[in-house]
Design a protein around this motif. Structure first.
Motif, short mmCIF file in Angstrom:
data_model
loop_
_atom_site.label_atom_id
_atom_site.label_comp_id
_atom_site.label_asym_id
_atom_site.label_seq_id
_atom_site.Cartn_x
_atom_site.Cartn_y
_atom_site.Cartn_z
N GLY A 1 0.81 -1.21 0.00
CA GLY A 1 0.00 0.00 0.00
C GLY A 1 0.84 1.26 0.00
O GLY A 1 2.02 1.24 0.37
N ASP A 2 0.24 2.33 -0.41
CA ASP A 2 0.87 3.65 -0.37
C ASP A 2 1.14 4.00 1.09
O ASP A 2 0.25 3.88 1.93
CB ASP A 2 -0.05 4.69 -1.01
CG ASP A 2 0.53 6.08 -1.00
OD1 ASP A 2 0.47 6.74 0.07
OD2 ASP A 2 1.06 6.51 -2.04
N LYS A 3 2.36 4.43 1.41
CA LYS A 3 2.70 4.68 2.81
C LYS A 3 1.96 5.88 3.39
O LYS A 3 1.84 6.00 4.60
CB LYS A 3 4.20 4.80 3.00
CG LYS A 3 4.86 5.96 2.31
CD LYS A 3 6.37 5.90 2.55
CE LYS A 3 7.08 6.99 1.79
NZ LYS A 3 8.53 6.89 1.95
N SER B 1 13.26 8.20 0.20
CA SER B 1 13.45 8.56 -1.21
C SER B 1 14.91 8.76 -1.59
O SER B 1 15.23 8.85 -2.77
CB SER B 1 12.66 9.84 -1.53
OG SER B 1 13.13 10.90 -0.73
N ASP B 2 15.81 8.79 -0.61
CA ASP B 2 17.23 8.97 -0.94
C ASP B 2 18.04 7.68 -0.89
O ASP B 2 19.26 7.70 -1.05
CB ASP B 2 17.86 10.03 -0.03
CG ASP B 2 17.83 9.67 1.44
OD1 ASP B 2 17.12 8.72 1.81
OD2 ASP B 2 18.52 10.33 2.22
N VAL C 1 16.61 -1.18 -5.36
CA VAL C 1 15.58 -0.23 -4.97
C VAL C 1 14.68 -0.03 -6.18
O VAL C 1 15.17 0.25 -7.28
CB VAL C 1 16.22 1.11 -4.53
CG1 VAL C 1 15.15 2.15 -4.27
CG2 VAL C 1 17.10 0.91 -3.32
N SER C 2 13.39 -0.19 -5.99
CA SER C 2 12.45 0.00 -7.09
C SER C 2 12.27 1.49 -7.38
O SER C 2 12.19 2.30 -6.46
CB SER C 2 11.10 -0.63 -6.75
OG SER C 2 10.21 -0.47 -7.82
N ARG C 3 12.21 1.81 -8.66
CA ARG C 3 12.04 3.21 -9.08
C ARG C 3 10.90 3.31 -10.09
O ARG C 3 10.65 2.38 -10.84
CB ARG C 3 13.32 3.73 -9.73
CG ARG C 3 14.48 3.77 -8.78
CD ARG C 3 15.73 4.34 -9.45
NE ARG C 3 16.79 4.49 -8.48
CZ ARG C 3 16.90 5.50 -7.62
NH1 ARG C 3 16.03 6.47 -7.64
NH2 ARG C 3 17.89 5.55 -6.76
N ASP C 4 10.25 4.44 -10.09
CA ASP C 4 9.23 4.72 -11.08
C ASP C 4 9.92 4.75 -12.44
O ASP C 4 10.89 5.49 -12.61
CB ASP C 4 8.57 6.07 -10.79
CG ASP C 4 7.50 6.41 -11.79
OD1 ASP C 4 7.86 6.72 -12.96
OD2 ASP C 4 6.32 6.40 -11.42
N PRO C 5 9.46 3.96 -13.40
CA PRO C 5 10.15 3.90 -14.70
C PRO C 5 10.17 5.22 -15.47
O PRO C 5 11.08 5.46 -16.25
CB PRO C 5 9.40 2.82 -15.48
CG PRO C 5 8.18 2.51 -14.72
CD PRO C 5 8.33 3.05 -13.34
N GLN D 1 12.08 7.93 -12.44
CA GLN D 1 13.25 7.37 -11.76
C GLN D 1 13.28 7.69 -10.26
O GLN D 1 14.29 7.50 -9.61
CB GLN D 1 14.56 7.81 -12.43
CG GLN D 1 14.77 7.17 -13.79
CD GLN D 1 14.72 5.65 -13.72
OE1 GLN D 1 15.50 5.03 -13.01
NE2 GLN D 1 13.79 5.05 -14.44
N ARG D 2 12.16 8.16 -9.72
CA ARG D 2 12.08 8.40 -8.28
C ARG D 2 11.92 7.07 -7.55
O ARG D 2 11.29 6.14 -8.05
CB ARG D 2 10.89 9.29 -7.95
CG ARG D 2 11.09 10.70 -8.39
CD ARG D 2 9.96 11.58 -7.93
NE ARG D 2 10.11 12.92 -8.47
CZ ARG D 2 9.16 13.80 -8.51
NH1 ARG D 2 7.96 13.50 -8.04
NH2 ARG D 2 9.38 14.99 -9.01
N VAL D 3 12.48 6.99 -6.35
CA VAL D 3 12.35 5.79 -5.53
C VAL D 3 10.88 5.53 -5.24
O VAL D 3 10.15 6.44 -4.84
CB VAL D 3 13.16 5.95 -4.22
CG1 VAL D 3 12.89 4.80 -3.27
CG2 VAL D 3 14.64 6.05 -4.52
N SER D 4 10.45 4.29 -5.45
CA SER D 4 9.05 3.92 -5.25
C SER D 4 8.72 3.61 -3.80
O SER D 4 7.57 3.33 -3.48
CB SER D 4 8.70 2.70 -6.11
OG SER D 4 8.87 2.99 -7.47
N GLY D 5 9.72 3.60 -2.93
CA GLY D 5 9.46 3.34 -1.52
C GLY D 5 9.66 1.89 -1.11
O GLY D 5 9.42 1.53 0.04
#
Length: 130
Positions: free
Chosen positions: A6-8, A80-81, A102-106, A109-113
């Motif tokens: 889930g979204d944090k 996110s860092d 670390v998963s990233r938004d394709p 490229q931001r960290v997906s959490g």
């Protein structure tokens, strides 16, 4: 064990989750039976959880070894860092850490959490969870 991710911030489902099976044979049967099936009006995709390349990008695997038989952990609530090497270094303290990603938004490229860390030995993966 089953986990819907889930979204944090909102707690709403991000549209994926993980299921643990007692053995690879049972997991394979579930994959074959459920991949492509319609659930609540939506076709679902079922695949192996692993730390390979894909939408999340490259991963840290220092020995370039086949990790398909390793014990993979889902790591949630990442800052996110956090970078791949940072994640690997943090979990290497538990023993036989073989890879980290670390998963990233394709698109951004931001960290997906979240990310994935694999261990050669089950006991090391279990220690990391405790």
């Amino acid at each position: 064990l089953c986990k819907v991710v889930g979204d944090k911030n909102t707690g709403h489902s991000l549209g994926f989750g993980f299921v643990d099976f007692a053995n690879r044979q049972t997991a394979s049967a579930a994959l074959e039976k459920f991949n492509g099936r319609i659930v609540y009006g939506q076709e679902i995709r079922v695949d192996w959880a692993h730390t390979g390349t894909g939408a999340a990008g490259k991963f840290i695997n220092p020995n370039q070894e086949d990790i398909s038989g390793h014990y993979c952990l889902f790591i949630g609530n990442l800052s996110s860092d956090v970078e791949d090497q940072m994640l690997f270094d943090a979990f290497a303290a538990f023993g036989s850490c073989s890879s980290a990603k670390v998963s990233r938004d394709p698109e951004t490229q931001r960290v997906s959490g979240y990310g994935f860390v694999s261990f050669r030995e089950r006991k090391d993966a279990e220690s990391a969870i405790e």
